[in-house]
Design a protein around this motif. Structure first.
Motif, PDB file in Angstrom:
ATOM      1  N   THR A  32       0.903  -1.114   0.547  1.00 41.74           N
ATOM      2  CA  THR A  32      -0.367   0.323  -0.060  1.00 41.74           C
ATOM      3  C   THR A  32       0.423   1.130  -0.158  1.00 41.74           C
ATOM      4  N   LEU A  34       0.267   3.653   1.604  1.00 43.13           N
ATOM      5  CA  LEU A  34       0.452   3.892   3.243  1.00 43.13           C
ATOM      6  C   LEU A  34       1.292   3.286   3.984  1.00 43.13           C
ATOM      7  N   GLN A 147      -6.387  -0.369   5.101  1.00 44.33           N
ATOM      8  CA  GLN A 147      -6.582   0.714   3.171  1.00 44.33           C
ATOM      9  C   GLN A 147      -7.475  -0.633   2.792  1.00 44.33           C
ATOM     10  N   TYR A 148      -7.544  -2.383   2.654  1.00 42.98           N
ATOM     11  CA  TYR A 148      -8.584  -3.051   2.188  1.00 42.98           C
ATOM     12  C   TYR A 148      -9.242  -3.614   2.549  1.00 42.98           C
TER      13      TYR A 148
END
Length: 194
Positions: A32, A34, A147-148
């Motif tokens: 990611t 991030l 995030q996911y």
């Protein structure tokens, strides 16, 4: 000088990682954005906080950029042993940083080691590397979950254990090289003339 240039390069790297999802939204990466940003900030902060050498700061910057480029160009998933190489190098850099911190503390009297100094340095270096490696794997997991909603394919218990093994291999290489160099330097040092 050089330290200022490396700091500037860290700022550019973090800025590029922060802007990349907006500039290149369709880019697929192995990790990611991030996670890459958090890694770069954490690594730079640790290097600055402990005032580690410019050469180690430069090596860390190079590995941070290589990590981001490797994720962007999907080298982790395209080249089987790529993750292994990166963890060996990462473990080596963590070990070098740990050794600088430990040896400086001993030299300045912040840590009193009367006996078995070598064993102490080795043990603390392995402990430091294993701890940082564990925290990195935890960060990878948490960032993916944020995030996911689930860990990405490269994150698994097996992968995390394998990553730690190769971090330790990198540490072993640095410790071995340092103590071989120290031993060689001691044996070849000329006695001082009186």
């Amino acid at each position: 000088g050089m330290r200022f240039a490396v700091r500037g390069a860290f700022i550019l790297t973090i800025t590029a990682e922060a802007l990349a999802p907006f500039v290149w939204p369709g880019a697929v990466t192995d990790f990611t954005w991030l996670g890459l940003i958090v890694t770069a900030i954490f690594v730079w902060a640790v290097m600055e906080l402990f005032k580690l050498s410019t050469s180690l700061l430069f090596a860390t910057l190079a590995l941070t950029i290589l990590d981001a480029a490797s994720a962007l160009f999907e080298l982790y998933s395209r080249i089987g042993p790529w993750d292994i190489y990166m963890h060996i190098f990462g473990g080596a850099i963590i070990a070098a940083a740990a050794m600088q911190i430990i040896l400086r503390a001993i030299k300045r009297g912040g840590v009193a080691v009367v006996r078995r100094r070598t064993a102490f340095v080795i043990a603390i270096t392995y402990f430091f590397t294993a701890t940082v490696g564990f925290l990195y794997e935890l960060l990878e997991y948490v960032v993916d979950k944020i995030q996911y909603g689930h860990p990405k394919s490269l994150v698994s218990a097996y992968d995390s254990i394998e990553d730690q093994v190769f971090n330790v291999l990198g540490t072993t290489l640095v410790l071995g090289a340092y103590y071989l160099w120290t031993d060689w330097r001691t044996k070849t040092k000329r006695p001082e003339s009186r």
